[in-house]
Design an enzyme around this catalytic site. Sequence first.
Site, mmCIF file in Angstrom:
data_model
loop_
_atom_site.group_PDB
_atom_site.id
_atom_site.type_symbol
_atom_site.label_atom_id
_atom_site.label_comp_id
_atom_site.label_asym_id
_atom_site.label_seq_id
_atom_site.Cartn_x
_atom_site.Cartn_y
_atom_site.Cartn_z
ATOM 1 N N ASN A 77 115.322 -60.038 -22.485
ATOM 2 C CA ASN A 77 115.243 -60.291 -21.132
ATOM 3 C C ASN A 77 116.705 -60.802 -20.627
ATOM 4 O O ASN A 77 117.358 -61.479 -21.162
ATOM 5 C CB ASN A 77 114.380 -61.609 -20.679
ATOM 6 C CG ASN A 77 114.584 -61.885 -19.099
ATOM 7 O OD1 ASN A 77 115.325 -61.405 -18.755
ATOM 8 N ND2 ASN A 77 113.538 -62.862 -18.889
ATOM 9 N N HIS A 79 111.812 -55.214 -14.157
ATOM 10 C CA HIS A 79 112.638 -56.222 -14.780
ATOM 11 C C HIS A 79 111.997 -56.547 -16.193
ATOM 12 O O HIS A 79 110.823 -56.750 -16.172
ATOM 13 C CB HIS A 79 112.713 -57.437 -13.906
ATOM 14 C CG HIS A 79 113.220 -58.764 -14.733
ATOM 15 N ND1 HIS A 79 114.523 -58.619 -15.420
ATOM 16 C CD2 HIS A 79 112.654 -59.869 -15.119
ATOM 17 C CE1 HIS A 79 114.584 -59.954 -16.091
ATOM 18 N NE2 HIS A 79 113.461 -60.486 -15.829
ATOM 19 N N CYS A 88 116.361 -63.486 -12.148
ATOM 20 C CA CYS A 88 116.191 -61.927 -12.397
ATOM 21 C C CYS A 88 116.338 -61.048 -11.362
ATOM 22 O O CYS A 88 116.171 -59.666 -11.721
ATOM 23 C CB CYS A 88 114.793 -62.099 -13.097
ATOM 24 S SG CYS A 88 115.074 -63.296 -14.695
HETATM 25 N N1 ACO Z 1 106.971 -68.170 -32.521
HETATM 26 C C1 ACO Z 1 105.842 -68.562 -32.964
HETATM 27 N N2 ACO Z 1 105.054 -69.205 -32.230
HETATM 28 C C2 ACO Z 1 105.185 -69.636 -30.939
HETATM 29 C C3 ACO Z 1 106.505 -69.067 -30.262
HETATM 30 C C4 ACO Z 1 107.350 -68.443 -31.141
HETATM 31 N N3 ACO Z 1 108.394 -68.002 -30.730
HETATM 32 N N4 ACO Z 1 106.629 -69.721 -28.962
HETATM 33 C C5 ACO Z 1 105.625 -70.293 -28.776
HETATM 34 N N5 ACO Z 1 104.609 -70.413 -29.750
HETATM 35 C C6 ACO Z 1 103.353 -70.606 -30.228
HETATM 36 C C7 ACO Z 1 102.895 -71.992 -29.088
HETATM 37 O O1 ACO Z 1 103.449 -73.111 -29.447
HETATM 38 C C8 ACO Z 1 101.472 -71.841 -28.972
HETATM 39 O O2 ACO Z 1 100.913 -72.428 -29.957
HETATM 40 P P1 ACO Z 1 99.991 -73.477 -30.022
HETATM 41 O O3 ACO Z 1 98.580 -72.621 -29.256
HETATM 42 O O4 ACO Z 1 99.290 -73.805 -31.115
HETATM 43 O O5 ACO Z 1 100.258 -74.586 -29.102
HETATM 44 C C9 ACO Z 1 100.985 -70.200 -28.980
HETATM 45 O O6 ACO Z 1 102.415 -69.739 -29.815
HETATM 46 C C10 ACO Z 1 100.991 -69.688 -27.476
HETATM 47 O O7 ACO Z 1 102.153 -70.382 -26.805
HETATM 48 P P2 ACO Z 1 102.363 -69.759 -25.307
HETATM 49 O O8 ACO Z 1 103.483 -70.350 -24.683
HETATM 50 O O9 ACO Z 1 100.941 -69.786 -24.377
HETATM 51 O O10 ACO Z 1 102.841 -68.234 -25.562
HETATM 52 P P3 ACO Z 1 102.489 -66.919 -24.465
HETATM 53 O O11 ACO Z 1 101.602 -65.948 -25.056
HETATM 54 O O12 ACO Z 1 102.485 -67.425 -23.067
HETATM 55 O O13 ACO Z 1 103.983 -66.132 -24.835
HETATM 56 C C11 ACO Z 1 106.082 -66.407 -23.492
HETATM 57 C C12 ACO Z 1 105.130 -67.204 -24.502
HETATM 58 C C13 ACO Z 1 106.423 -65.127 -24.686
HETATM 59 C C14 ACO Z 1 107.269 -67.278 -23.352
HETATM 60 C C15 ACO Z 1 105.436 -65.926 -22.394
HETATM 61 O O14 ACO Z 1 104.871 -66.766 -21.700
HETATM 62 C C16 ACO Z 1 106.186 -65.096 -21.357
HETATM 63 O O15 ACO Z 1 107.174 -63.964 -21.619
HETATM 64 N N6 ACO Z 1 106.458 -65.567 -20.377
HETATM 65 C C17 ACO Z 1 107.277 -65.041 -19.198
HETATM 66 C C18 ACO Z 1 108.867 -65.665 -19.345
HETATM 67 C C19 ACO Z 1 109.809 -64.851 -18.582
HETATM 68 O O16 ACO Z 1 109.885 -63.774 -18.859
HETATM 69 N N7 ACO Z 1 110.531 -65.561 -17.731
HETATM 70 C C20 ACO Z 1 111.229 -64.449 -16.826
HETATM 71 C C21 ACO Z 1 112.070 -64.851 -15.940
HETATM 72 S S1 ACO Z 1 113.680 -65.253 -16.780
HETATM 73 C C22 ACO Z 1 114.707 -65.600 -15.530
HETATM 74 O O17 ACO Z 1 114.328 -65.501 -14.362
HETATM 75 C C23 ACO Z 1 116.108 -65.972 -16.014
#
Ligand code: ACO
Length: 331
Positions: free
Chosen positions: A288, A258, A118
């Site tokens: 993203n 980003h 990214c």
């Molecule tokens: N739909 C419904 N529920 C979901 C989903 C979904 N798509 N995804 C995860 N959940 C659930 C999980 O299973 C979890 O349930 P549980 O508590 O029963 O286990 C709950 O939601 C919380 O999961 P988390 O992973 O803690 O959710 P979080 O709030 O952290 O959101 C996300 C996840 C959106 C991926 C976030 O962590 C994020 O945006 N991280 C950054 C990722 C990113 O941007 N990377 C950038 C670099 S990309 C590059 O370099 C190519």
Amino acid sequence: MKSLCKLTVEIAGLGSHLPERVLSNADLEQMVDTSDGWITKRTGIRERRIAAETEATSDLAVVAARNALAEAGLSPANVEAIIVTTCTPDYLFPATACLVQTALGADNALPYDLEAACCGFLFGLAQGGALVVAGVTENALVIGAETLSRFTDYTDRRSCILFGDAAGAAVLTRSTGTGEIIFCEMGGDGSRQELLMIPGGGSRRPPTHETVDNADHFMKLQGREVFRCAVSKLGELLVRIPQETGISLDDIKLIIPHQSNVRIIRSICERAGIPEEKAYVNIDRVGNTSAASIPIAMDEAVQKGVLQRGDLVLLLAFGGGITWGSMLLRY
Ligand code: ACO
């Protein structure tokens, strides 16, 4: 790490390209156990674009590049360097930049790829700027282009909701007006490589039936930890801008972060005391798009008149590697 400061180069033209097909949250509801409500609330994403089966990264890159060259008034024959920043190249080799070169007819250009996930476009701008300032080339065409959909596991709801395909491009030339790169800081921490990676398909784990069965050719993401690192690192980068440049964050017209999660963007603004409206957001429509994220947002901001010549604009990036960077520009 302050890698470089003050480059007397300007962005002479910007261009972008989004593939036609839209993948909405409603579409994803049909594919994995998720909901529009969850995705919108947790990420800010409503839809993203997906490349057609016949389109690869270079195809998107070429359209964005043509748009940027047209705006800069530069003919392909006069392009001297093409830097394609991507983590989703057409092939392991040759470089995607070589494919772009021939499609554009930019026969006199030095073509090469730069991979920094990214952060690719920000690193590419710094490197293209350095080529121009050092007199190695007269100009540089820097492109951020990705087809992340090809490396996304659409059975994994934790990652497949995030990514989209796109390309953005900028033409850098020596400054003729007020445009310049005022400050740039870039860094990385390879010890956190496992946070975000495609483990299969390279020389460490070449393709085998087993790697395919394990879905090792798809992106693996430790979302929560990436989120935490991004907020912390981007916050540090923001604090150093006034310290290093003497320019107050109040004087910056627009911040283009980003686009990885709207909650990351809101959180860094809140911590730095910046009004949320100062950060450009288009993640709702594109998701993203990794290296393409900053140039497509910047092009959109210029098209909408939100960013104008002479304005101060701050680019902020964080991504796989892990890598990070900030760049303060006068557009
Ligand atoms: N739909 C419904 N529920 C979901 C989903 C979904 N798509 N995804 C995860 N959940 C659930 C999980 O299973 C979890 O349930 P549980 O508590 O029963 O286990 C709950 O939601 C919380 O999961 P988390 O992973 O803690 O959710 P979080 O709030 O952290 O959101 C996300 C996840 C959106 C991926 C976030 O962590 C994020 O945006 N991280 C950054 C990722 C990113 O941007 N990377 C950038 C670099 S990309 C590059 O370099 C190519």
